[in-house]
Design an enzyme around this catalytic site. Structure first.
Site, PDB file in Angstrom:
ATOM      1  N   ALA A  10       0.813  -1.226   0.000  1.00 42.87           N
ATOM      2  CA  ALA A  10       0.000   0.000   0.000  1.00 42.87           C
ATOM      3  C   ALA A  10       0.848   1.278   0.000  1.00 42.87           C
ATOM      4  CB  ALA A  10      -0.931  -0.022   1.209  1.00 42.87           C
ATOM      5  N   CYS A  42      -6.043  -6.108   3.499  1.00 48.78           N
ATOM      6  CA  CYS A  42      -7.246  -6.018   4.340  1.00 48.78           C
ATOM      7  C   CYS A  42      -8.328  -7.001   3.892  1.00 48.78           C
ATOM      8  CB  CYS A  42      -7.801  -4.595   4.294  1.00 48.78           C
ATOM      9  SG  CYS A  42      -6.532  -3.352   4.478  1.00 48.78           S
ATOM     10  N   ALA A 109       9.133   2.075   2.365  1.00 46.59           N
ATOM     11  CA  ALA A 109       7.752   1.605   2.631  1.00 46.59           C
ATOM     12  C   ALA A 109       7.823   0.120   2.946  1.00 46.59           C
ATOM     13  CB  ALA A 109       6.859   1.892   1.437  1.00 46.59           C
ATOM     14  N   GLY A 111       6.847  -1.495   5.526  1.00 48.84           N
ATOM     15  CA  GLY A 111       5.730  -2.089   6.258  1.00 48.84           C
ATOM     16  C   GLY A 111       6.065  -2.494   7.677  1.00 48.84           C
ATOM     17  N   THR A 270      11.919  11.880   6.289  1.00 45.47           N
ATOM     18  CA  THR A 270      12.605  11.366   7.473  1.00 45.47           C
ATOM     19  C   THR A 270      13.604  12.414   7.969  1.00 45.47           C
ATOM     20  OG1 THR A 270      14.438  10.379   6.266  1.00 45.47           O
ATOM     21  CG2 THR A 270      12.453   9.019   6.505  1.00 45.47           C
ATOM     22  N   ILE A 275      14.908  11.628   1.801  1.00 41.31           N
ATOM     23  CA  ILE A 275      14.476  10.252   2.115  1.00 41.31           C
ATOM     24  C   ILE A 275      13.146  10.328   2.866  1.00 41.31           C
ATOM     25  CG2 ILE A 275      15.033   8.069   3.275  1.00 41.31           C
ATOM     26  CD1 ILE A 275      17.951   8.583   2.809  1.00 41.31           C
ATOM     27  N   ASP A 280       3.133   1.332   7.173  1.00 38.25           N
ATOM     28  CA  ASP A 280       3.269   0.716   8.501  1.00 38.25           C
ATOM     29  C   ASP A 280       4.663   0.854   9.118  1.00 38.25           C
ATOM     30  OD1 ASP A 280       0.684  -0.130   8.195  1.00 38.25           O
ATOM     31  OD2 ASP A 280       1.114  -2.272   8.268  1.00 38.25           O
ATOM     32  N   TYR A 423     -31.728  11.563   7.200  1.00 37.48           N
ATOM     33  CA  TYR A 423     -32.673  10.602   7.781  1.00 37.48           C
ATOM     34  C   TYR A 423     -33.622  10.025   6.733  1.00 37.48           C
ATOM     35  CZ  TYR A 423     -37.213   9.187   9.632  1.00 37.48           C
ATOM     36  OH  TYR A 423     -38.375   8.512   9.857  1.00 37.48           O
TER      37      TYR A 423
HETATM   38  C1  LIG Z   1      -5.426  -9.416   7.763  1.00 30.51           C
HETATM   39  C2  LIG Z   1      -5.284  -7.926   7.706  1.00 30.51           C
HETATM   40  C3  LIG Z   1      -6.416  -7.139   7.651  1.00 30.51           C
HETATM   41  C4  LIG Z   1      -6.296  -5.756   7.624  1.00 30.51           C
HETATM   42  N1  LIG Z   1      -7.427  -5.018   7.563  1.00 30.51           N
HETATM   43  C5  LIG Z   1      -7.323  -3.666   7.507  1.00 30.51           C
HETATM   44  C6  LIG Z   1      -8.491  -2.872   7.382  1.00 30.51           C
HETATM   45  O1  LIG Z   1      -9.623  -3.384   7.302  1.00 30.51           O
HETATM   46  N2  LIG Z   1      -8.349  -1.516   7.347  1.00 30.51           N
HETATM   47  C7  LIG Z   1      -7.120  -0.921   7.390  1.00 30.51           C
HETATM   48  O2  LIG Z   1      -7.037   0.309   7.345  1.00 30.51           O
HETATM   49  N3  LIG Z   1      -5.987  -1.659   7.487  1.00 30.51           N
HETATM   50  C8  LIG Z   1      -6.068  -3.004   7.544  1.00 30.51           C
HETATM   51  N4  LIG Z   1      -4.929  -3.761   7.615  1.00 30.51           N
HETATM   52  C9  LIG Z   1      -3.606  -3.096   7.653  1.00 30.51           C
HETATM   53  C10 LIG Z   1      -3.071  -2.838   6.257  1.00 30.51           C
HETATM   54  O3  LIG Z   1      -3.112  -4.015   5.510  1.00 30.51           O
HETATM   55  C11 LIG Z   1      -1.653  -2.315   6.342  1.00 30.51           C
HETATM   56  O4  LIG Z   1      -1.706  -1.112   7.064  1.00 30.51           O
HETATM   57  C12 LIG Z   1      -1.032  -2.065   4.978  1.00 30.51           C
HETATM   58  O5  LIG Z   1      -0.858  -3.268   4.285  1.00 30.51           O
HETATM   59  C13 LIG Z   1       0.322  -1.406   5.143  1.00 30.51           C
HETATM   60  O6  LIG Z   1       0.918  -1.274   3.918  1.00 30.51           O
HETATM   61  P1  LIG Z   1       2.483  -1.046   3.798  1.00 30.51           P
HETATM   62  O7  LIG Z   1       2.784  -0.908   2.349  1.00 30.51           O
HETATM   63  O8  LIG Z   1       2.904   0.041   4.692  1.00 30.51           O
HETATM   64  O9  LIG Z   1       3.154  -2.325   4.427  1.00 30.51           O
HETATM   65  P2  LIG Z   1       3.081  -3.873   4.090  1.00 30.51           P
HETATM   66  O10 LIG Z   1       1.726  -4.267   3.618  1.00 30.51           O
HETATM   67  O11 LIG Z   1       3.658  -4.544   5.278  1.00 30.51           O
HETATM   68  O12 LIG Z   1       4.077  -4.026   2.877  1.00 30.51           O
HETATM   69  C14 LIG Z   1       5.458  -3.779   2.987  1.00 30.51           C
HETATM   70  C15 LIG Z   1       6.170  -4.531   1.897  1.00 30.51           C
HETATM   71  O13 LIG Z   1       7.553  -4.195   1.962  1.00 30.51           O
HETATM   72  C16 LIG Z   1       8.318  -5.345   1.667  1.00 30.51           C
HETATM   73  N5  LIG Z   1       9.647  -5.167   2.260  1.00 30.51           N
HETATM   74  C17 LIG Z   1       9.946  -5.055   3.584  1.00 30.51           C
HETATM   75  N6  LIG Z   1      11.261  -4.866   3.750  1.00 30.51           N
HETATM   76  C18 LIG Z   1      11.813  -4.858   2.510  1.00 30.51           C
HETATM   77  C19 LIG Z   1      13.137  -4.705   2.027  1.00 30.51           C
HETATM   78  N7  LIG Z   1      14.161  -4.491   2.852  1.00 30.51           N
HETATM   79  N8  LIG Z   1      13.356  -4.757   0.693  1.00 30.51           N
HETATM   80  C20 LIG Z   1      12.316  -4.965  -0.164  1.00 30.51           C
HETATM   81  N9  LIG Z   1      11.033  -5.130   0.238  1.00 30.51           N
HETATM   82  C21 LIG Z   1      10.791  -5.058   1.554  1.00 30.51           C
HETATM   83  C22 LIG Z   1       7.527  -6.483   2.290  1.00 30.51           C
HETATM   84  O14 LIG Z   1       7.845  -7.706   1.659  1.00 30.51           O
HETATM   85  C23 LIG Z   1       6.087  -6.041   2.035  1.00 30.51           C
HETATM   86  O15 LIG Z   1       5.571  -6.610   0.856  1.00 30.51           O
HETATM   87  C24 LIG Z   1      -5.017  -5.160   7.648  1.00 30.51           C
HETATM   88  C25 LIG Z   1      -3.872  -5.960   7.698  1.00 30.51           C
HETATM   89  C26 LIG Z   1      -4.002  -7.327   7.724  1.00 30.51           C
HETATM   90  C27 LIG Z   1      -2.763  -8.166   7.783  1.00 30.51           C
END
Ligand SMILES: Cc1cc2nc3c(=O)[nH]c(=O)nc-3n(C[C@H](O)[C@H](O)[C@H](O)COP(=O)(O)OP(=O)(O)OC[C@H]3O[C@@H](n4cnc5c(N)ncnc54)[C@H](O)[C@@H]3O)c2cc1C
Length: 444
Positions: A10, A42, A109, A111, A270, A275, A280, A423
């Site tokens: 995301a 999600c 990003a 996560g 940052t 950068i 997450d 309403y």
């Molecule tokens: C089951 C579930 C249900 C959810 N439901 C909701 C919801 O209903 N509403 C809501 O708002 N949020 C929900 N969330 C939270 C939401 O999914 C996360 O907030 C979102 O996915 C975050 O996105 P991101 O890109 O920050 O991180 P992530 O989805 O964690 O993606 C990060 C990516 O970075 C990659 N990565 C990490 N380190 C490295 C590296 N050094 N080099 C290369 N790649 C790397 C990882 O492989 C990963 O693919 C849910 C999460 C889960 C697990």
């Protein structure tokens, strides 16, 4: 100009896509260590429940779609180190090939990772966490290969509740364990009684207010032991929160903030100019307290990504403070919150007033009408709204967005009272539950 993005879900892909729209000439390169990019994490509970047939339906855009837009996606490549002085990243392929890639701006990003409990048996076959799409696929396959009949879900926060619901829909008996006596812990205790009712109605075995001792098994999981009591299970899913993947930033000398998330300013930059961070791995700022707040939510990851992508591409965008709006469905009920709970507001030092009301979500005579609870929390002296929580029929709790909109304007409970909410009987009673709560809060 070369923009490098680390992480392809995301936060990362929103940043890459927004950078592309902002700067048509920049070279944009994404490194994702996993197999997939741009998917709706999600939606995984609904894939596990069978409501969504294939995990492929969760994928928003494939790498080839990004390539067509001029975004180079490198799957199976992990960023190992960031050289923040010389603006380079060291990346390594799954096959062990290393490269050094320079950048003009970088978006981190990466996560978050699921937390694991330091208990015996946690590494047995059949113990899972759910974060990535690969995790979701692995759980689904295990359920069908092992014909799972009984599962333990450890943790009854948002994702834990969604998992319980998903497994019950699959005909799996669930043992739910949480150290908190009245989960989910994101809500005040007086807002969660519907959750226990729904769990009981669906024959979920609830060990709430209890600690898991260990997981037992030989080759694979056979049981969980909770405060001395043994529950035979075929599978365990740990759902006890996430921690930001911020180590790579920390090693590069980039500052961290609350909950060890990467520290950013309002432009998602940052402590190193050029950068950025999104999703997450980083934090937001609370609209109520103004302080950094760690909220690993998909809604925010997308917003962070847009801001980081715009700035990384040379324009100027700002991430506004957030209400922390969140919502969850558990069987046919929903829970939603925005701003602070009463206990959070108190620990932030506010002199708090609150009200809890129960009212129908629709006109009482309309088919399907059900009771919902509304809790408002405000600052006693100024009347400033600090937060709200809703619980009840799941179609009704999205009205939390009204409160979120008011929170960003620093509105008072009197302001909520004076909003004319729409309403018609299928949607609300003539006095909406939010209006009833505000009327109670501000008695004329
Ligand atoms: C089951 C579930 C249900 C959810 N439901 C909701 C919801 O209903 N509403 C809501 O708002 N949020 C929900 N969330 C939270 C939401 O999914 C996360 O907030 C979102 O996915 C975050 O996105 P991101 O890109 O920050 O991180 P992530 O989805 O964690 O993606 C990060 C990516 O970075 C990659 N990565 C990490 N380190 C490295 C590296 N050094 N080099 C290369 N790649 C790397 C990882 O492989 C990963 O693919 C849910 C999460 C889960 C697990």
């Amino acid at each position: 100009m070369r923009i490098v993005v680390i992480g392809g879900v995301a936060g990362g892909m929103s940043a890459a896509a927004k950078a592309r729209r902002t700067n048509k000439d920049a070279e944009i390169v994404v490194f994702e260590k996993g197999r997939f990019v741009s998917y709706g994490a999600c939606g995984m509970p609904y894939f596990l429940s069978g409501e969504i047939e294939s995990y492929e339906e969760l994928i928003v855009r494939k790498p080839e779609d990004f390539e067509k837009a001029g975004i180079k996606v490198n799957l199976g490549w992990e960023a190992k180190e960031i050289d923040a002085k010389n603006f380079k990243v060291i990346v390594e392929s799954r096959e062990g090939k290393k490269e050094e890639v320079s950048f003009d701006s970088l978006v981190i990003a990466t996560g978050a990772s699921s937390r694991r409990l330091p208990i015996e048996g946690v590494d047995l076959k059949g113990v899972f966490t759910l974060k990535s799409l690969d995790d979701g696929i692995a759980i689904k396959n295990y359920i069908s290969d092992k014909k799972v009949k009984r599962a333990a879900v450890i943790g009854a926060g948002f994702i834990g509740l969604e998992l319980i619901d998903a497994f019950v829909r699959q005909g799996i008996e669930v043992v739910s364990i949480d150290i908190v006596p009245s989960p989910p812990p994101q809500f005040d205790d007086d807002m969660v009684d519907f959750v226990k009712e729904k769990a009981d109605e669906n024959k979920v075995i609830t060990c709430w207010g209890s600690k898991v001792d260990r997981i037992e098994g030989g080759d694979s999981v056979e049981a969980v032991v909770v405060e001395g009591e043994r529950f035979p299970v075929d599978m365990v899913v740990l759902s006890v929160g996430v921690s930001p993947n911020s180590e790579i930033a920390e090693r590069a000398g980039i500052e961290l903030s609350v909950a060890s998330a990467i520290k950013v300013d309002e432009r998602m930059q940052t402590s190193v100019e050029g950068i950025y961070a999104a999703g997450d791995c980083t934090h937001s700022y609370s609209v109520v307290t103004g302080k950094p707040i760690y909220l690993p939510l998909g809604s925010l990851a997308n917003r962070h990504g847009r801001v980081a992508g715009t700035n990384a591409a040379g324009k100027n965008a700002v991430m506004h403070p957030v209400a922390g709006s969140s919502i969850v469905k558990f069987f046919d009920i929903g829970l939603a919150r925005a701003g602070l709970t009463e206990s959070e507001a108190k620990s932030e030092g506010f002199d708090v007033a609150s009200v809890v009301i129960k009212a129908y979500d629709k006109a009482h005579y309309y088919p399907g009408a059900g009771k919902m609870k509304v809790k408002l929390v405000w600052d006693k002296a100024s009347g400033r709204l600090l937060g709200a929580q809703l619980a009840g029929p799941y179609t009704g709790v999205k009205r939390i967005d009204v409160v979120a909109s008011l929170l960003i304007k620093r509105a008072t409970v009197s302001d909520l009272k004076s909003v004319d909410l729409a309403y018609a009987p299928p949607f609300s009673p003539v006095w909406d539950p939010l209006s009833i709560a505000a009327n109670q809060a501000v008695k004329d």
